[in-house]
Design a protein around this motif. Structure first.
Motif, PDB file in Angstrom:
ATOM      1  N   THR A  24       0.837  -1.201   0.000  1.00  0.00           N
ATOM      2  CA  THR A  24       0.000   0.000   0.000  1.00  0.00           C
ATOM      3  C   THR A  24       0.871   1.249   0.000  1.00  0.00           C
ATOM      4  OG1 THR A  24      -1.717  -1.184   1.216  1.00  0.00           O
ATOM      5  CG2 THR A  24      -1.842   1.216   1.222  1.00  0.00           C
ATOM      6  N   ASN A  28       1.108   4.204  -2.752  1.00  0.00           N
ATOM      7  CA  ASN A  28       0.609   5.515  -2.326  1.00  0.00           C
ATOM      8  C   ASN A  28       1.694   6.450  -1.818  1.00  0.00           C
ATOM      9  OD1 ASN A  28      -2.143   6.795  -1.768  1.00  0.00           O
ATOM     10  ND2 ASN A  28      -1.036   7.214   0.106  1.00  0.00           N
ATOM     11  N   ARG A  33      -2.515  12.048  -0.839  1.00  0.00           N
ATOM     12  CA  ARG A  33      -2.744  11.768  -2.261  1.00  0.00           C
ATOM     13  C   ARG A  33      -4.153  12.156  -2.664  1.00  0.00           C
ATOM     14  NH1 ARG A  33       0.215   7.956  -5.544  1.00  0.00           N
ATOM     15  NH2 ARG A  33       2.368   8.438  -5.127  1.00  0.00           N
ATOM     16  N   THR A  43      -4.092   6.272  -5.638  1.00  0.00           N
ATOM     17  CA  THR A  43      -4.239   6.452  -4.196  1.00  0.00           C
ATOM     18  C   THR A  43      -4.710   5.139  -3.598  1.00  0.00           C
ATOM     19  OG1 THR A  43      -4.847   8.754  -4.551  1.00  0.00           O
ATOM     20  CG2 THR A  43      -5.354   7.835  -2.410  1.00  0.00           C
ATOM     21  N   VAL A  59      -7.906   0.739  -3.961  1.00  0.00           N
ATOM     22  CA  VAL A  59      -7.013   1.522  -4.823  1.00  0.00           C
ATOM     23  C   VAL A  59      -7.843   2.291  -5.840  1.00  0.00           C
ATOM     24  CG1 VAL A  59      -5.124   1.449  -6.473  1.00  0.00           C
ATOM     25  CG2 VAL A  59      -5.126  -0.124  -4.538  1.00  0.00           C
TER      26      VAL A  59
END
Length: 101
Positions: A24, A28, A33, A43, A59
């Protein structure tokens, strides 16, 4: 003996959840974001739900903005190893797709 095996199994589960968090963060980063600030950068959100033993990776491929409710989702129960393995496989593939651009 039984307690030692249980501890090993728990450690493996925790390692898999940690890897999901790492993936993750790879997608990111640790910076905010929001689409209006970062444009079309993906993001990612990772949610751990301890009360039901589950994790969910969401996502937004083209960035997040308020009112966007159509992310790609990868969900897994933390107590089902095959689900965690599948979630990791999907997350690795998604990261590979998003980070090669």
């Amino acid at each position: 003996m039984k307690r030692r095996i249980e501890k090993k199994v728990e450690k493996r589960r925790r390692d898999k959840i940690h890897e999901l968090l790492d993936l993750t963060l790879d997608i990111n980063s640790t910076m905010p974001r929001e689409q209006e600030k970062t444009g079309n950068k993906p993001t990612a959100f990772l949610e751990f739900m301890g009360h039901i033993g589950a994790v969910e990776l969401k996502v937004f491929r083209k960035g997040w903005f308020a009112g966007d409710y159509a992310p790609e989702r990868i969900e897994s129960h933390t107590y089902r190893n095959h689900e965690l393995d599948e979630a990791l496989c999907q997350a690795r593939y998604l990261k590979m797709q998003l980070c090669r651009k």
